[in-house]
Design an enzyme around this catalytic site. Structure first.
Site, PDB file in Angstrom:
ATOM      1  N   ASN A  20       0.790  -1.232   0.000  1.00  0.00           N
ATOM      2  CA  ASN A  20       0.000   0.000   0.000  1.00  0.00           C
ATOM      3  C   ASN A  20       0.822   1.282   0.000  1.00  0.00           C
ATOM      4  O   ASN A  20       0.278   2.362  -0.254  1.00  0.00           O
ATOM      5  CB  ASN A  20      -0.951  -0.009   1.199  1.00  0.00           C
ATOM      6  CG  ASN A  20      -2.028  -1.066   1.045  1.00  0.00           C
ATOM      7  OD1 ASN A  20      -2.755  -1.065   0.064  1.00  0.00           O
ATOM      8  ND2 ASN A  20      -2.112  -1.983   1.999  1.00  0.00           N
ATOM      9  N   ARG A 165     -22.723 -13.334 -34.609  1.00  0.00           N
ATOM     10  CA  ARG A 165     -21.686 -12.708 -33.793  1.00  0.00           C
ATOM     11  C   ARG A 165     -21.794 -11.181 -33.910  1.00  0.00           C
ATOM     12  O   ARG A 165     -21.662 -10.622 -35.010  1.00  0.00           O
ATOM     13  CB  ARG A 165     -20.310 -13.164 -34.236  1.00  0.00           C
ATOM     14  CG  ARG A 165     -19.148 -12.562 -33.448  1.00  0.00           C
ATOM     15  CD  ARG A 165     -17.805 -12.999 -34.023  1.00  0.00           C
ATOM     16  NE  ARG A 165     -17.604 -14.415 -33.832  1.00  0.00           N
ATOM     17  CZ  ARG A 165     -16.976 -14.957 -32.789  1.00  0.00           C
ATOM     18  NH1 ARG A 165     -16.501 -14.169 -31.841  1.00  0.00           N
ATOM     19  NH2 ARG A 165     -16.834 -16.257 -32.696  1.00  0.00           N
TER      20      ARG A 165
END
Length: 390
Positions: A20, A165
């Protein structure tokens, strides 16, 4: 109505130690989400909960210096060892926080999503305020074709027809939770024991925010995406051996004032005088380079005890290069402050080219640092503080 942000950060990350606060794009990871949270207009306080002294000190360091106002909403609080363990859930940390602090609504923000922007959180709270909404989560829209296997081991599509598609621009796609933020009321959190509940709304974010930092490989991907999106820290300041500035528009507000007798007047800022004094104490040469030739500027330069005073400059870059040669100083070790297009070339080539907040837009676009104040309001002092802090 009190809205708070809650950013849980622990020091015991297994995949990336002290993840972090590991630098990404020039700043600790938590810096980016904390900045986004503090910039959200709907958030009143931002709590960073940590079990790490190092993380606490890092976050506290954001609250000093020229960016102090940016992080004025930030509050660092302790997180219990139990809530910071490998097995504790994020909900456990949220509930621990909710039991000890007063608020109405909470935004859980993940430090591992540095692409989060204040505007995303603004939209999140606006969705949360819509009638009938109990909680909000952030998502991204994905346009991928999904398949699964049936009981015989044969594959089949789940979200499109293989015989029709769709083109990408015609495909609606689907929403994926990206983990950037979640918004809920305190009452709903305590009742459901979960970050979201009830009638939920999804707020879409940029497709790049699909990625979170969990593994070292994610780091490379996200840092690249941050740079692509212009999310980077200011360039590191090189060693400065000479500090030069234009006069009007930098040391002054660029205004021209006249007395009733026709005398020309200018307003200088006393804080800039202290800035030059601090530079002298560090052995840094100081000077003014201006296109004007007026006695007012000369008197100000003498009072400031500057080493260099160049007047009537038509070609500032040539003047700066000559001075550098005379003093034996490389351009990369020069800081320069200017505000107009005749300063552009100098700002581009020196190591630390800066400008006031109200400089011409072309100048602001190329400057390595743009001050928060306007010309004549302490520009030099602000730049000097940046140099001193390095």
């Amino acid at each position: 109505m009190m809205n708070v942000a809650f950013i849980p950060v622990r020091g015991g990350s297994k995949s990336i130690p002290l993840k972090n606060i590991k630098p990404i794009c020039g700043k600790p990871l938590v810096y980016w989400t904390l900045r986004a949270a503090c910039g959200c207009k709907y958030i009143d306080k931002v709590y960073v909960a940590t079990d790490s002294t190092v993380i606490r000190e890092t976050v506290e360091s954001f609250k000093v210096g020229t960016q102090a106002d940016l992080f004025s909403k930030a509050i660092v609080i302790n997180r219990s060892d139990e809530s910071a363990s490998d097995t504790a859930s994020t909900e456990f940390a949220m509930l621990e926080f909710a039991s000890n602090y007063e608020f109405d609504n909470i935004a859980l923000i993940q430090a591992t999503s540095p692409l989060l922007a204040s505007e995303d959180l603004d939209r999140g709270f606006e969705a949360f305020e819509e009638e009938g909404t109990d909680s909000v989560l952030s998502v991204v829209r994905q346009k991928r074709f999904h398949w699964e296997n049936d009981e015989r081991g044969f594959a089949f599509p789940t979200n499109y027809d293989v015989f029709h598609r769709p083109r990408r621009q015609e495909f609606e796609g689907y929403l994926v939770e990206n983990g950037a933020f979640y918004i809920s009321s305190k009452a709903a959190l305590m009742k459901s024991q979960n970050r979201v509940s009830g009638n939920m709304k999804a707020v879409e974010m940029n497709e790049d925010t699909f990625f979170e930092i969990d593994e070292p490989s994610d780091w490379v991907i996200i840092e690249t995406l941050m740079k692509k999106n212009g999310i980077v820290a200011p360039n590191k300041i090189p060693e400065i051996k000479m500090f030069l500035t234009d006069c009007d528009g930098c040391l002054t507000d660029a205004g021209m004032y006249y007395s009733e007798h026709g005398d020309e007047l200018k307003k200088f800022n006393a804080r800039d005088g202290m800035g030059f004094a601090l530079l002298r104490e560090r052995g840094i040469l100081t000077g003014i380079i201006t296109g004007e030739d007026v006695d007012l500027n000369r008197r100000r330069a003498e009072k400031l005890k500057l080493d260099i005073f160049e007047i009537g400059c038509k070609d500032k870059i040539a003047t700066v290069k000559r001075i550098c040669k005379e003093k034996g100083i490389a351009l990369e070790n020069v800081a320069y402050v200017g505000d107009d297009i005749n300063d552009l070339e100098v700002i581009r080539v020196v190591g630390y080219g800066c400008c006031p907040a109200d400089a011409m837009v072309q100048v602001r676009d190329v400057a390595k640092y743009v001050t928060e104040v306007k010309g004549g309001e302490g520009v030099i002092r602000e730049v000097v503080e940046q140099i001193i802090r390095g």
